[in-house]
Scaffold this motif. Structure first.
Motif, PDB file in Angstrom:
ATOM      1  N   PRO A 135       1.018  -1.425   0.013  1.00 23.01           N
ATOM      2  CA  PRO A 135       0.350  -0.111   0.232  1.00 23.01           C
ATOM      3  C   PRO A 135       1.061   1.065  -0.274  1.00 23.01           C
ATOM      4  CG  PRO A 135      -0.017  -1.355   1.909  1.00 23.01           C
ATOM      5  CD  PRO A 135       0.610  -2.110   1.120  1.00 23.01           C
ATOM      6  N   ARG A 136       1.303   1.542  -1.109  1.00 29.38           N
ATOM      7  CA  ARG A 136       1.952   3.177  -1.402  1.00 29.38           C
ATOM      8  C   ARG A 136       1.828   3.018  -2.688  1.00 29.38           C
ATOM      9  NH1 ARG A 136       8.400   1.910   0.368  1.00 29.38           N
ATOM     10  NH2 ARG A 136       8.813   1.825  -1.709  1.00 29.38           N
ATOM     11  N   CYS A 137       3.076   3.913  -3.173  1.00 30.82           N
ATOM     12  CA  CYS A 137       2.390   4.619  -5.143  1.00 30.82           C
ATOM     13  C   CYS A 137       2.589   2.842  -5.938  1.00 30.82           C
ATOM     14  CB  CYS A 137       4.326   5.698  -5.260  1.00 30.82           C
ATOM     15  SG  CYS A 137       4.305   6.120  -3.692  1.00 30.82           S
ATOM     16  N   GLY A 138       2.113   3.184  -7.462  1.00 31.34           N
ATOM     17  CA  GLY A 138       1.614   2.470  -8.246  1.00 31.34           C
ATOM     18  C   GLY A 138       0.738   2.952  -8.956  1.00 31.34           C
ATOM     19  N   CYS A 139       0.068   2.299  -9.632  1.00 33.69           N
ATOM     20  CA  CYS A 139      -0.994   2.638 -10.478  1.00 33.69           C
ATOM     21  C   CYS A 139      -1.873   1.848 -10.278  1.00 33.69           C
ATOM     22  CB  CYS A 139      -1.271   3.128 -11.985  1.00 33.69           C
ATOM     23  SG  CYS A 139      -0.659   2.130 -12.970  1.00 33.69           S
TER      24      CYS A 139
ATOM     25  N   TRP B 253      -6.180   5.131  -0.284  1.00 35.44           N
ATOM     26  CA  TRP B 253      -4.543   5.880   0.710  1.00 35.44           C
ATOM     27  C   TRP B 253      -4.057   7.012  -0.253  1.00 35.44           C
ATOM     28  CZ3 TRP B 253      -4.025   1.275  -0.526  1.00 35.44           C
ATOM     29  CH2 TRP B 253      -2.877   0.648  -2.102  1.00 35.44           C
ATOM     30  N   SER B 254      -3.181   7.738   0.793  1.00 37.24           N
ATOM     31  CA  SER B 254      -2.143   8.924  -0.094  1.00 37.24           C
ATOM     32  C   SER B 254      -0.908   8.455   0.102  1.00 37.24           C
ATOM     33  CB  SER B 254      -3.231  10.450   0.218  1.00 37.24           C
ATOM     34  OG  SER B 254      -4.031   9.873  -0.676  1.00 37.24           O
ATOM     35  N   VAL B 255       0.157   8.949  -0.195  1.00 37.76           N
ATOM     36  CA  VAL B 255       1.107   9.192   0.020  1.00 37.76           C
ATOM     37  C   VAL B 255       1.919  10.240  -0.194  1.00 37.76           C
ATOM     38  CG1 VAL B 255       3.825   7.955  -0.505  1.00 37.76           C
ATOM     39  CG2 VAL B 255       1.618   6.730  -1.025  1.00 37.76           C
ATOM     40  N   ALA B 256       2.677  11.141   0.649  1.00 39.47           N
ATOM     41  CA  ALA B 256       3.016  12.202   1.209  1.00 39.47           C
ATOM     42  C   ALA B 256       4.705  11.967   0.857  1.00 39.47           C
ATOM     43  CB  ALA B 256       2.608  12.521   2.273  1.00 39.47           C
ATOM     44  N   LEU B 278      -0.828   6.188   8.825  1.00 46.27           N
ATOM     45  CA  LEU B 278      -0.221   3.965   8.247  1.00 46.27           C
ATOM     46  C   LEU B 278       0.778   3.610   8.915  1.00 46.27           C
ATOM     47  CD1 LEU B 278      -3.155   3.065   5.431  1.00 46.27           C
ATOM     48  CD2 LEU B 278      -3.533   3.323   7.205  1.00 46.27           C
ATOM     49  N   PHE B 279       1.964   4.037   7.958  1.00 47.25           N
ATOM     50  CA  PHE B 279       3.185   3.844   8.104  1.00 47.25           C
ATOM     51  C   PHE B 279       4.683   4.537   7.403  1.00 47.25           C
ATOM     52  CE2 PHE B 279       1.777   1.467   4.239  1.00 47.25           C
ATOM     53  CZ  PHE B 279       3.043   1.426   3.318  1.00 47.25           C
ATOM     54  N   CYS B 280       5.431   4.499   7.845  1.00 48.57           N
ATOM     55  CA  CYS B 280       6.503   5.186   6.983  1.00 48.57           C
ATOM     56  C   CYS B 280       7.393   4.234   6.398  1.00 48.57           C
ATOM     57  CB  CYS B 280       7.158   5.912   7.836  1.00 48.57           C
ATOM     58  SG  CYS B 280       6.151   7.102   9.097  1.00 48.57           S
ATOM     59  N   SER B 281       8.228   5.075   5.137  1.00 50.08           N
ATOM     60  CA  SER B 281       8.612   3.817   4.357  1.00 50.08           C
ATOM     61  C   SER B 281      10.371   5.035   4.425  1.00 50.08           C
ATOM     62  CB  SER B 281       8.849   3.041   3.214  1.00 50.08           C
ATOM     63  OG  SER B 281       7.234   2.531   3.314  1.00 50.08           O
ATOM     64  N   ASP B 282      11.428   4.724   3.699  1.00 51.87           N
ATOM     65  CA  ASP B 282      12.378   6.091   3.674  1.00 51.87           C
ATOM     66  C   ASP B 282      11.977   6.989   3.395  1.00 51.87           C
ATOM     67  OD1 ASP B 282      13.934   3.644   4.891  1.00 51.87           O
ATOM     68  OD2 ASP B 282      15.137   3.921   2.885  1.00 51.87           O
ATOM     69  N   GLU B 283      11.229   6.927   2.246  1.00 53.68           N
ATOM     70  CA  GLU B 283      11.281   8.509   1.447  1.00 53.68           C
ATOM     71  C   GLU B 283       9.840   8.494   1.261  1.00 53.68           C
ATOM     72  OE1 GLU B 283      13.427  11.024   1.388  1.00 53.68           O
ATOM     73  OE2 GLU B 283      14.920   9.653   1.367  1.00 53.68           O
ATOM     74  N   HIS B 284       9.017   7.170   2.091  1.00 55.48           N
ATOM     75  CA  HIS B 284       7.661   7.786   1.678  1.00 55.48           C
ATOM     76  C   HIS B 284       6.227   7.525   3.186  1.00 55.48           C
ATOM     77  CE1 HIS B 284       8.217   5.536  -1.963  1.00 55.48           C
ATOM     78  NE2 HIS B 284       7.717   6.874  -2.664  1.00 55.48           N
ATOM     79  N   LEU B 285       5.224   8.604   2.966  1.00 54.06           N
ATOM     80  CA  LEU B 285       4.462   8.116   4.449  1.00 54.06           C
ATOM     81  C   LEU B 285       2.873   8.019   3.641  1.00 54.06           C
ATOM     82  CD1 LEU B 285       3.280  10.802   7.648  1.00 54.06           C
ATOM     83  CD2 LEU B 285       2.233   9.720   6.080  1.00 54.06           C
ATOM     84  N   THR B 286       2.044   6.826   4.349  1.00 58.64           N
ATOM     85  CA  THR B 286       1.102   6.250   3.776  1.00 58.64           C
ATOM     86  C   THR B 286      -0.182   6.766   4.681  1.00 58.64           C
ATOM     87  OG1 THR B 286       1.885   4.718   1.947  1.00 58.64           O
ATOM     88  CG2 THR B 286      -0.152   4.131   2.440  1.00 58.64           C
TER      89      THR B 286
END
Lengths: 341, 341
Positions: A135-139, B253-256, B278-286
């Motif tokens: 659940p992150r980026c990607g279409c 969801w959205s990602v910043a 929801l959660f954070c990755s290295d350069e993303h926040l969902t």
């Protein structure tokens, strides 16, 4: 860059220390498994062009980055043969800088807005980023052909697809990891056929030998490894620790000078060999050593998560072996940190 | 330093943004409660000499630091009236740099090794750091008089004691926080009598008005605040957020673009107003916004823990109010980062 001191035990602390023997073994093991362009090393894990140069020396000259800064830094370091920004970007200044940089740059797109921003700011080539259940980026898979068409209509070269099975890479059970990867790549392969192009980019350290559907694997952590990947039984060993100095000792606990500002903490506490880590404060780590420590002793702290750990440090020191008794033989700037162009 | 852009919504992201209205209110509220030398602001929370200057303008010219670099940076910025390294250090190069810097420096000592290192490297003055029930640094109460004698014998000025009730500062219940603080300060006062000197240094933002035994309070977080301190009902409001750009939106969801390398994560996930993180990755926040977002939107991300968050960033942008609609009026370097001298 010449190191200031010649022994790990003499470093001012906290200080990143790389065991060059373990690093070389990790790099060689991965190169044997995924030679040449089968591996597109992800530089977000180490943020270091000198380490990337070691990967390039082993035949991997196509790289992945997570930020425009990482891509630009690689291009400026002469490592710009084929750079993939595996991330969405709509910042016109950054996209323009990528378009103008001395390297071949491809960016991920997953929406009208990201396609249009790439086209408007001089980007030549894109991959369509497809959601493969993380659940992150990607279409959405069904939207990928339309986005590819929109990109081609705007003059962009659509080189293929990417999709990151990030929900699979750290799953401890290998069979389950394989099943999740297979399901994700089945979706990606189906989309790839409709989108066109040569590239199916995916994967990470945890799935490097399970993901056989992708044409290239974006692994990064395998080079330095960390606590979480260390639990998967992969043929890569931990190569990066933080040298710390013991600043306090009593009969119940000891304290070293490696705290929250030297450690990525999202995966929890770091580890110290032959000791139990109790907790971290801003500049302290409280632990109970199994053998008595003395003030001034050096210890190696093993981070739970490498990527956000490295991002706190200016440089990594190269040591000729493991342990605090090793010699420092080189120093590499962590030159891809931050977000400035 | 002049900001590059004039609107928060135009910043390249992720970017630290300080609401100057909230900051000024926090600084004024604390100055009213603990005027002048009753407060010894801790710069580890913001690592920014320009922010320290705002504290000095309000009458607090004695500062606390956690690293030699913080102390040296303050001295070089002309803020060296009375600097306390509230931490143990046995690095001769760093101690010598502190001894030679253009400021008055006092260091904490809690063992023979730290006393001897201070004396051997030209330090003039020390506080005896006493353990007051936080399992970290600080000598045993019974050992403090002996250490003070050893320090005086080595020619050091023993200015008094310090003891940090870090186990109390974040306790949600005010009565319990008060009780833990009282017990810690009872121990410290007893030791102070035997050690001598004028200073009893202790406290933090969570105990700033409960710790009446200390002669000075080492609070730092009150200036910018964060998620955890925000739960205590203190008269300080959150003043620092991270501006982020929405790079992906779908119907679930959205990602910043604000991830683990922009956020101290030891206290858990950050927050976004009117959204669930929801959660954070290295350069993303969902995250799931309560109102639909669009790619390119800016959001403000509120860190759970300020100190290790600020330590990831090169600068903070000063805004003339809250929200992404505010104007950027100034830019302050986070110039006390890292550990280099």
């Amino acid at each position: 860059m010449l190191p200031r001191v010649t022994a790990v035990a003499d470093l001012s602390t906290p200080a990143l220390v790389v065991d060059t023997t373990a690093l070389a073994r990790n790099l060689d093991t991965m190169s044997a498994a995924l030679p040449g362009a089968r591996l597109r090393p992800h530089v977000k894990a180490h943020k270091c062009t000198e380490l990337a140069r070691e990967q390039a020396r082993r035949g991997h000259t196509h790289f992945t980055g997570a930020t425009p800064r990482e891509i630009l830094g690689m291009a400026r370091a002469g490592l710009g043969d084929d750079l993939l920004l595996a991330n969405e970007c709509v910042d016109p200044v950054r996209l323009r800088a990528l378009a103008d940089c001395p390297g071949r740059v491809t960016v991920a797109v997953d929406s009208d807005a990201t396609v249009d921003a790439a086209a408007a700011n001089g980007i030549d080539a894109v991959l369509v980023d497809v959601n493969v259940f993380l659940p992150r980026c990607g279409c959405a898979p069904d939207d990928a052909p339309r986005l590819a068409e929109r990109a081609r209509g705007a003059g962009l070269d659509v080189r293929g697809v990417m999709g990151y099975e990030g929900h699979a890479v750290l799953v401890p059970d290998r069979a389950e990891r394989a099943a999740l990867t297979a399901k994700a790549m089945e979706r990606l392969a189906r989309v790839a056929e409709k989108v066109g192009g040569d590239i199916v980019s995916a994967g990470g350290t945890g799935t490097y030998d399970l993901n056989t559907a992708a044409t290239e694997i974006q692994a990064g952590s395998y080079a330095l490894m960390d606590g979480d990947y260390g639990k998967l039984g992969l043929p890569f060993t931990r190569a990066l620790a933080i040298a710390a100095t013991v600043v306090h000792v009593n009969d119940r606990w000891s304290v070293a000078d490696c705290g929250l500002k030297a450690l990525g903490m999202d995966h929890g506490n770091p580890a110290i060999d032959d000791a139990d880590v109790l907790f971290c404060s801003d500049e302290h780590l409280t632990f109970t050593p199994h053998q008595p420590a003395r003030v001034g002793d050096r210890v190696l702290v093993w981070p739970a998560h490498i990527d956000p750990t490295v991002a706190y440090h200016d440089r990594m020191h190269l040591a000729d072996g493991p342990g605090v008794g090793a010699h420092v033989v080189d120093m590499w700037p962590v030159d891809l940190r931050g977000w400035d162009l």
